[in-house]
Every structure is written in structure tokens, then in C-alpha cells.
Scaffold this active site. Structure first.
Site, PDB file in Angstrom:
ATOM      1  N   HIS A   1      29.591 -13.500 -23.579  1.00 25.03           N
ATOM      2  CA  HIS A   1      28.533 -12.502 -23.953  1.00 25.03           C
ATOM      3  C   HIS A   1      27.198 -13.142 -23.517  1.00 25.03           C
ATOM      4  O   HIS A   1      26.350 -12.057 -23.744  1.00 25.03           O
ATOM      5  CB  HIS A   1      28.693 -11.873 -25.022  1.00 25.03           C
TER       6      HIS A   1
ATOM      7  N   LYS B   1      16.993  -0.992 -30.139  1.00 25.45           N
ATOM      8  CA  LYS B   1      18.035  -2.261 -29.855  1.00 25.45           C
ATOM      9  C   LYS B   1      17.400  -3.373 -30.770  1.00 25.45           C
ATOM     10  O   LYS B   1      16.542  -3.103 -31.414  1.00 25.45           O
ATOM     11  CB  LYS B   1      18.000  -2.795 -28.541  1.00 25.45           C
ATOM     12  N   ARG B   2      18.280  -4.465 -30.961  1.00 26.84           N
ATOM     13  CA  ARG B   2      17.709  -5.460 -31.610  1.00 26.84           C
ATOM     14  C   ARG B   2      16.501  -5.988 -31.094  1.00 26.84           C
ATOM     15  O   ARG B   2      16.218  -5.895 -29.872  1.00 26.84           O
ATOM     16  CB  ARG B   2      18.803  -6.699 -31.588  1.00 26.84           C
TER      17      ARG B   2
ATOM     18  N   LYS C   1      14.238  -9.023 -24.963  1.00 27.66           N
ATOM     19  CA  LYS C   1      14.421  -7.608 -24.701  1.00 27.66           C
ATOM     20  C   LYS C   1      12.962  -6.996 -24.667  1.00 27.66           C
ATOM     21  O   LYS C   1      12.813  -5.658 -24.198  1.00 27.66           O
ATOM     22  CB  LYS C   1      15.043  -6.941 -25.957  1.00 27.66           C
TER      23      LYS C   1
ATOM     24  N   THR D   1      24.525  -2.006 -23.654  1.00 26.50           N
ATOM     25  CA  THR D   1      25.513  -0.869 -23.849  1.00 26.50           C
ATOM     26  C   THR D   1      24.651   0.551 -24.118  1.00 26.50           C
ATOM     27  O   THR D   1      24.863   1.559 -23.804  1.00 26.50           O
ATOM     28  CB  THR D   1      26.543  -0.970 -24.377  1.00 26.50           C
TER      29      THR D   1
ATOM     30  N   LYS E   1      24.580   4.787 -23.078  1.00 26.35           N
ATOM     31  CA  LYS E   1      24.533   5.682 -24.104  1.00 26.35           C
ATOM     32  C   LYS E   1      23.534   6.653 -23.804  1.00 26.35           C
ATOM     33  O   LYS E   1      23.776   7.942 -23.723  1.00 26.35           O
ATOM     34  CB  LYS E   1      24.278   5.383 -25.456  1.00 26.35           C
TER      35      LYS E   1
HETATM   36  C1  LIG Z   1      24.668   0.438 -28.572  1.00 25.29           C
HETATM   37  C2  LIG Z   1      23.919  -0.224 -29.982  1.00 25.29           C
HETATM   38  C3  LIG Z   1      23.179  -1.557 -29.721  1.00 25.29           C
HETATM   39  C4  LIG Z   1      23.208  -2.184 -28.395  1.00 25.29           C
HETATM   40  O1  LIG Z   1      21.985  -1.761 -27.961  1.00 25.29           O
HETATM   41  P1  LIG Z   1      21.609  -2.488 -26.477  1.00 25.29           P
HETATM   42  O2  LIG Z   1      20.254  -1.687 -25.890  1.00 25.29           O
HETATM   43  O3  LIG Z   1      22.604  -2.777 -25.318  1.00 25.29           O
HETATM   44  O4  LIG Z   1      21.100  -3.894 -26.954  1.00 25.29           O
HETATM   45  C5  LIG Z   1      22.767  -2.045 -30.722  1.00 25.29           C
HETATM   46  N1  LIG Z   1      22.865  -1.441 -32.041  1.00 25.29           N
HETATM   47  C6  LIG Z   1      23.430  -0.507 -32.039  1.00 25.29           C
HETATM   48  C7  LIG Z   1      23.246   0.357 -33.476  1.00 25.29           C
HETATM   49  C8  LIG Z   1      23.958   0.513 -30.880  1.00 25.29           C
HETATM   50  O5  LIG Z   1      24.743   1.461 -31.195  1.00 25.29           O
END
Ligand SMILES: *Cc1c(COP(=O)(O)O)cnc(C)c1O
Length: 807
Positions: free
Chosen positions: A355, A543-544, A549, A651, A655
Site C-alpha cells: 500500500h 482525507k488524513r 497529501k 480512493t 468517490k
Molecule cells: C475514502 C476515505 C478515505 C481515503 O481518502 P483518500 O483521499 O484516498 O486519502 C479516508 N477516510 C475516509 C473516511 C474515507 O471515506
């Protein structure tokens, strides 16, 4: 009880009374949630039993997806959706006077994951069940999930996430399926009938009790199982530990230490934490999971050498790598296999997903720690390494450097990724670029050794949760336009493409987006007291929080925009609402500093009458799955701006695309594939490419301070980090950020990409002015988003890695 609306209503009222001992009128939304949840869980009981019986009777190959994280979020709405009961229940409840949203809000998120990795595991479970693959989750039932984030005076404060406090209607405790896991002790070696036998004695014994959660597939799908293990004390006090402890106080100490094993999820994302308790968690899951798999397999009555024909064990990152030596241990010590055959069985059973390319996230355990906690498992790892290195010596005689680079144990550290690759038959990356970088950089010597093991499986998301469930209005519009086939085959969303320039479709899409934006605006007003303009661009980065990032790049461009508006308050600006949501690891100082900076900018921007007419900034606290479900349908612009080469896949990007937001981003992770699908016109690309980033790291040549000195708009923003002014109350408040940029040469190329980012943002403004053209792009995004369905991803795992077909 769910046959039709009237009988549901009838049953529901009866159940409310009989389960709660309360009159219907006295029930709270919490009561309604609990009773409804229990009814749904019971309703799923029969298909769950049917699926299990079928798996037992057909003996077909089972996949076990091991993950230290499952970020599943709420289940009530999703389960009702997958059972095709959501609309009926919603209407039924409404007729009884209950508001569905209020009921839904009663469920606490199951936050048993940090971010993308854990959410991927949850999407995969949904896809495996929906596509009728025999695939199950194996994880830990943490008593506390990822911390709850509160913001106090702009600072992140972490509160425990006591998600089980009000009970969990979905789980089934299965005490009859408990197994024992052992720690510490010492290995005794004896010779019996001409072969060495290993016995570990004086161990601490832990009872692992599974809690099973049904994973309900969509529309006639299977009901698979997510098995979450909980650590408990063994009950016969006489034999609990080294030397057999007897005293009451010793028992309490023991009890305390046992409970800690499944107590909390480590809140670290993209960093490796070398703590003993974490190692205990990993082994606890691996040992309990593998024992339970072997027990199920034994019931088939097949010889163990056929295990790889009936069982696939998949490990989600290296966290569960100890399944490899644990399976070896059980085969050799408990089942009497010789080394060669045990190794053959094991390495044909296990497959591994990598990952990350970040070196700080590559797990390494100190030899001393593993040897003490898991003496027999350590012996096996040592033997694996010995044989592996002997093979390498054979293959690369006279290249000790290469052997050292490949070795599993090196410098008193066990490299878990090396163990995972050596002991498995498949290694996959999670996006095309990521897999290429794995092969050419981080794991290059392994790729040269085992090219056939490496493959790519680009991540995906379940369109059931991330469109059907979270954006019912958009789903409805799509059904109106192209029917319902896409629900089972998300690639059918492509049928929307001809509607790209259809004015009436565009208008309806725009109306839905506006409706979702209003709903989010209400939430923001309610939670933060900030009024945002639904006609502004909803520009979202959730995101985190992590250096790579680059939330910092985003907030610095907001600071820049503030400066521009202050310089010329009459300038034409396309109104924006910039929305952040992000948790920082509790020990990650720089990340927390960035959260504080965002809050200072929120203060400065929103309270300035010149600026706040055109620009509003919002930080939504406690980003989680349920919050994502609210935010993403309302987004116009998706910020995917990681330093190229750092984000394995992402991911979140998928979305947003599925919900009709356009992407501004770098060519990183799955953005690359998104760009291939959509083309330049449909994405706002900017920044360095991965090769350029790599070459800077390798050959030097990047000088952040020079950029700072040459570019007055950049130096102005950077200086504002440390000089009292609009964003900085105390001098030096953000000195750590300032130093990371100038003294540590800006590891993530924030300054290097700054102007390119501003240019892409200007292109966004320009594009948004023509709303119809914008909507045409949004349609195109939705039409291509089926490509990133986790259903497609799971089909590829199933056929190319696990060798299973749907039943
Ligand atoms: C999809 C998702 C992530 C991953 O987000 P990235 O932008 O790909 O880092 C992290 N936290 C939650 C709650 C999510 O639904």
C-alpha cells in the site's frame, strides 16, 4: 416482517413495545434505531445461514481478507439498501412519524480504520458479498476505534471513540468458536522418532473470541462474514502464564494486559509504529485467524496439502504478515509437516497487497522484540531468512550487496515487506503508477527475482455506498436517464456519456448538486455557525492530514488568494467555499500545526468583510465515513494534490468523481488512470510528475529557498507563517512549517508546485463561469466512474490472484 410496508409497520410497532417495554409514543430515535437494526440483523440471519451452509457443503475455495483495519462506517442504511428495503422502510417510518435521517444519525460509525486502507477493506467486503464471491474479512474488534477529533481553539484534541457504548446490533459473539493465542515462553526442542519436535512452554495464554458481523451483499448477493477478534482472559486461573501465576493481583495484572490487546486501533496513517502492543495485535489477529481457518478447513476432510486449493489468505499491507510464519508453525508443530511441504503450502496460500512507497511506513520489527514475544515464530522467520539467503547466494554468487538488500532480516530488523513477498505467490500494487514504482524502485530487486509475482490491482470503491446510498437524488436521476442496469454493472454508467451536452440532463444534475450543497450548507451552519454560499464553488479536500497529501499547499493558496483580494478588493473573483476535513496522527506535530494554520486562516478569511464575500473557509471536525457521505455529494471540486509518486492510489478521488465533482490534481496514484479516461479537458492537472520528483530526490537540484527568494507572492505567504499578521497571532506560531519549507528544502515540493497549482485553480474559475460546460464535464466524470468500481477490482483479484469464481 419486511414483506411489505404495512406488515413492516405492524411488526415494527410490536417490536418497539416488546423489545423496549415502552409505548410507541415514548420511543426515542435511539430506540427506533436499535429495534430496526435488530430486525434487519435478524432478517439477514436466514440468508447468512444459507450462505454458510452452501460454503460448507460445496467446499468451494474461500478467501480470507486479513486486515488490521476495516473502516466500515454505519451499517443500517447500507444493509437496508443491499436488502432492497431502504425505500420501503424509509416510507414506512415516515408514516409512523419517524424521520429516517434522525434515526440513521443514531448509529455510531464503526471507525475501525485510519483512512484509505481500512476503507478499501470495507469496500472489498461489500463487493465480494454482492458479487457472490466466498470472501470474508478477518480483523480485530477494537474496543475503541480511531479517535474522535474535537477542535478546541484551532487545535486538534483527541477523544476516545467509545463506539460500542450503546451496543452493536450487527455483531454476534461466538464464544463456541474461541481459540487460544500464546505469547512469550521458551521453545523446547526434543527428538521424537528421528525428527525434531518443538514445544513452547511457560507461555501466556489469551482467549481470542470472534464476533461475527454479516456482510450483506446487494440484491440476491451472498451474506459473508466479517470476523472480528476480541482478546479475553482464559478462565482457569491456574494456568495463565509463565510458571502459572496464582495470586489475585497477578490475575488482575494479567487481565489488564490481555484486555489491552484488542483495546484500541493505532491512530497512525502512513507511518510505522514499532511498539510491542502493536506487534501483539498483529500476531493475535494472525494466529486466531489462521487457527480458525484451519479448523473450518479440517471439516472438509481434505488433506492439508490441498489447503491452497480451498483457501486463499490475503494480507492487506504488511500488518498481517505474521500469517506466514504462523501457518508454517501450525503445519509443522501441530500437523507434523516437514519444512519443504509446509513452505510450499504456505506460499501458495498467501497473497499480499503493498500500500505504500513511503519508507517511513515500511514495517520493520526488532529481532529482539519478536524473539522474546514470539519465540517459536521467530525461529521460523529466522529459518525462512536462512533458506532465502542461501537461495540468493546460489543465484547471485559474488553479489553480497544485492543479497543484503533482499534479506528478510538485516541489521537486527525483520523487514515485513520482504517476508511478505518471499512467503506469498502474489504481490500487488494499488494503482498502475504505484505498481510501476514498486517494480522499478522500492522493490526492484524483488521484481528482478520474482517478476511473475508482481501485478497491479487498481483500488476501487463500492458504488452502492458511494452513490446509491449517499446520493439518492443523483441515483434517481441516473435511473431516469439510463435505467437500472448500472446498479449491478457500474460500467453501464457509460451510457450517460451521450447526455453530456443534453441541456435538460445538465440542468437536473445541477439542481441535484445544488440541493446537496444546501444540505451541506445547513450542516456547516449548524456545526460551525458559518454561512456559506451554495452558488460558490464547493472546493473540498477531505482525507488524513499528511505532509505528502499537501493540505499545506491548499491552505497557502487560500492565504495567497486572501492577499490578492486585500490588495484589490474590487477584483473579480469566482466565489469559493474551501472545505477541509482531516485527522492528524496524535504524535504528528507538523500535521497538527497545519490544522492550527487552517483554523487561523478560517478566522482571518471569514471575519474579513472584504474577503468573506468571495471566499469562505470551513474545517469540518472529525472526518469519518458518515461525514464523507454527507460532504462528497455536495462537492464541485475534488482536491487530489499529493506530491507525485507519494499517494499509492487514493480512493477519495474516485468517490468524488462518481458524485460529479471535477478533479484538480497531480499525476499521482489513480489520478493517472483517471486522466487517461477523461483527458486533459476534464481534469485540472498541475505540478511535477513522479519522475521529476524522483530525479530531484536522487540527483538534487531542487532549492526551495531559491524559489522563495525569487517569487515575491510566495515569500509573502511563507513569511506570513512566522510574522504577526492576519494568519499568525503569535510570532513564530508556524515556525515548524516555515522551517520544513526553507530549512529542510520542502520535502513535498509545495513551493515548487505553487504557481502551477495557482494556474490550475485559475483554470477552475474560468471553467466554472460556464456552468453548462462545467456540468457537461461532471456528466463525463460520472459516466466514467464505473471504471473505479470495487466490483471490477474484486473481479480481477478473484480471477487473477485468488482463482475463484462467483457462485
Ligand atoms: C475514502 C476515505 C478515505 C481515503 O481518502 P483518500 O483521499 O484516498 O486519502 C479516508 N477516510 C475516509 C473516511 C474515507 O471515506
Amino acid at each position: 416482517m419486511f414483506n411489505d410496508k404495512e406488515s413492516f409497520k405492524q411488526h415494527f410497532k410490536e417490536q418497539l413495545v416488546s423489545r423496549l417495554g415502552k409505548a410507541v409514543e415514548e420511543a426515542t430515535p435511539g430506540d427506533v434505531y436499535k429495534v430496526l437494526g435488530s430486525m434487519v440483523r435478524e432478517h439477514a440471519g436466514r440468508p447468512w445461514a444459507t450462505t454458510n451452509r452452501m460454503y460448507r457443503e460445496t467446499g468451494q475455495k474461500q478467501v480470507y481478507y486479513f486486515s488490521l483495519e476495516f473502516l466500515i462506517g454505519r451499517l443500517l442504511g447500507n444493509n437496508l439498501l443491499n436488502l432492497d428495503l431502504l425505500d420501503m422502510v424509509r416510507t414506512g417510518l415516515a408514516e409512523l412519524g419517524w424521520d429516517w435521517e434522525a434515526v440513521e444519525e443514531q448509529e455510531t460509525d464503526a471507525g475501525l480504520g485510519n483512512g484509505g486502507l481500512g476503507r478499501l477493506a470495507a469496500c472489498f467486503l461489500d463487493s465480494m458479498a454482492s458479487l457472490r464471491y466466498a470472501g470474508h474479512g478477518c480483523g480485530i474488534r477494537y474496543k475503541y476505534g480511531l479517535f474522535e477529533q474535537k477542535i478546541i481553539d484551532g487545535h486538534q484534541v483527541e477523544l476516545p471513540d467509545n463506539w460500542l457504548q450503546r451496543g452493536n446490533v450487527w455483531e454476534e459473539r461466538r464464544a463456541d468458536k474461541a481459540v487460544e493465542v500464546h505469547f512469550w515462553g521458551r521453545v523446547e526442542i526434543a527428538e521424537e522418532a528421528g525428527r525434531l519436535v518443538f514445544r513452547t512452554v511457560d507461555q501466556e495464554r489469551i482467549r481470542a473470541v470472534p464476533y461475527d458481523v454479516p456482510v450483506i451483499g446487494y440484491s440476491e448477493g451472498s451474506v459473508n462474514t466479517l470476523r472480528l477478534w476480541s482478546a479475553e482472559s482464559v478462565t482457569d486461573m491456574s494456568r495463565i502464564g509463565p510458571g502459572g501465576q496464582h495470586g489475585y493481583h497477578q490475575y488482575l495484572d494479567y487481565n489488564r494486559s490481555v484486555e489491552s490487546i484488542s483495546e484500541f486501533l493505532y491512530p497512525d496513517d502512513s507511518a510505522y509504529e514499532g511498539k510491542l502492543l502493536r506487534l501483539k495485535q498483529q500476531y493475535f489477529l494472525c494466529s486466531a485467524g489462521i487457527q480458525s481457518i484451519l479448523r473450518t478447513f479440517a471439516k472438509l476432510g481434505r488433506p492439508y496439502r490441498e489447503l491452497p486449493d480451498y483457501v486463499a489468505v490475503h494480507i492487506n499491507d504488511t500488518h498481517p504478515t505474521l500469517v506466514i510464519p504462523e501457518l508454517m508453525r501450525l503445519l509443522i508443530d501441530e500437523l507434523g509437516f516437514g519444512w519443504e511441504e509446509a513452505w510450499d503450502i504456505t506460499s501458495r496460500t498467501v497473497s499480499y497487497t503493498n500500500h505504500t512507497l513511503l519508507s517511513e511506513a515500511l514495517e520493520q520489527w526488532p529481532v529482539g522484540m519478536v524473539r522474546e514475544l514470539l519465540p517459536r515464530v521467530y525461529m521460523i522467520i529466522e529459518e525462512i531468512n536462512k533458506r532465502f539467503c542461501a537461495m540468493l547466494l546460489d543465484r547471485y554468487p559474488g553479489d553480497p550487496e544485492r543479497i543484503a538488500r533482499l534479506a528478510i532480516i538485516e541489521g537486527e530488523q525483520i523487514r515485513m515487506a520482504h517476508l511478505a513477498i518471499a512467503g506469498s505467490y502474489s504481490v500487488n500494487g494499488v494503482a498502475a503508477l504505484h505498481t510501476e514504482l514498486l517494480k522499478s524502485q522500492v522493490m526492484a530487486p524483488f521484481y528482478q527475482l520474482y517478476p511473475e509475482r508482481f501485478n497491479n490491482k487498481t483500488n476501487g470503491i463500492t458504488h452502492r455506498r458511494w452513490l446509491l446510498y449517499c446520493n439518492p437524488a443523483l441515483s434517481g436521476l441516473i435511473v431516469e436517464a439510463i435505467g437500472t442496469d448500472w446498479m449491478l454493472s457500474p460500467r453501464q454508467l457509460r451510457l450517460l456519456e451521450p447526455l453530456q451536452h443534453d441541456a435538460s440532463f445538465q440542468e437536473k444534475l445541477q439542481e441535484i448538486k445544488r440541493h446537496n450543497k444546501l444540505r451541506l450548507a445547513d450542516y456547516i451552519l449548524d456545526k460551525q455557525g458559518i454561512a456559506v454560499d451554495p452558488d460558490s464553488i464547493f472546493d473540498v479536500q477531505v482525507k488524513r492530514l499528511h505532509g505528502y497529501k499537501r493540505q499545506l499547499l491548499n491552505i497557502m493558496r487560500v492565504m495567497h488568494l486572501y492577499n490578492m483580494i486585500k490588495d484589490d478588493p474590487t477584483a473579480e473573483v469566482v466565489p469559493r467555499t474551501v472545505i477541509f476535513g482531516a485527522k492528524a496522527a496524535p504524535g504528528y506535530y507538523l500535521a497538527k500545526n497545519i490544522i492550527k494554520l487552517i483554523h487561523n486562516v478560517v478566522e482571518a478569511v471569514n471575519s474579513d468583510p472584504d474577503v468573506s464575500k468571495k471566499l469562505r473557509i470551513v474545517f469540518l471536525e472529525n472526518y469519518s465515513v458518515s461525514l464523507a457521505e454527507r460532504i462528497i455529494p455536495a462537492a464541485d471540486l475534488s482536491e487530489q494534490i499529493s506530491t507525485a509518486g507519494k499517494e499509492a492510489s487514493g480512493t477519495g478521488n474516485m468517490k468524488f468523481m462518481l458524485n460529479g465533482a471535477l478533479t484538480i490534481g497531480t499525476l499521482d496514484g489513480a489520478n493517472v488512470e483517471m486522466h487517461e479516461l477523461l483527458g486533459d479537458d476534464n481534469m485540472f492537472l498541475f505540478g511535477l510528475r513522479a519522475e521529476q520528483v524522483l530525479s530531484y530526490y536522487r540527483d538534487g537540484g531542487y532549492a526551495a529557498r531559491e524559489i522563495y527568494e525569487r517569487m515575491p507572492d510566495i515569500s509573502r505567504v511563507v513569511d506570513q507563517l512566522v510574522q504577526p499578521g492576519p494568519f499568525c497571532a503569535q510570532e513564530q506560531e508556524f515556525i515548524a512549517i516555515y522551517q520544513s519549507l526553507l530549512d529542510h528544502n520542502d520535502e513535498f515540493f509545495v513551493l515548487g508546485d505553487f504557481h502551477s497549482y495557482l494556474a490550475a485553480q485559475a483554470a477552475v474559475d474560468h471553467a466554472y463561469v460556464d456552468l453548462s460546460a462545467w456540468m457537461a464535464r461532471a456528466v463525463k466524470n460520472i459516466a466514467h466512474a464505473g471504471h473505479f468500481s470495487s466490483d471490477a477490482t474484486i473481479h480481477r483479484y478473484a480471477s487473477e490472484i485468488w482463482g475463484i469464481s462467483p457462485i
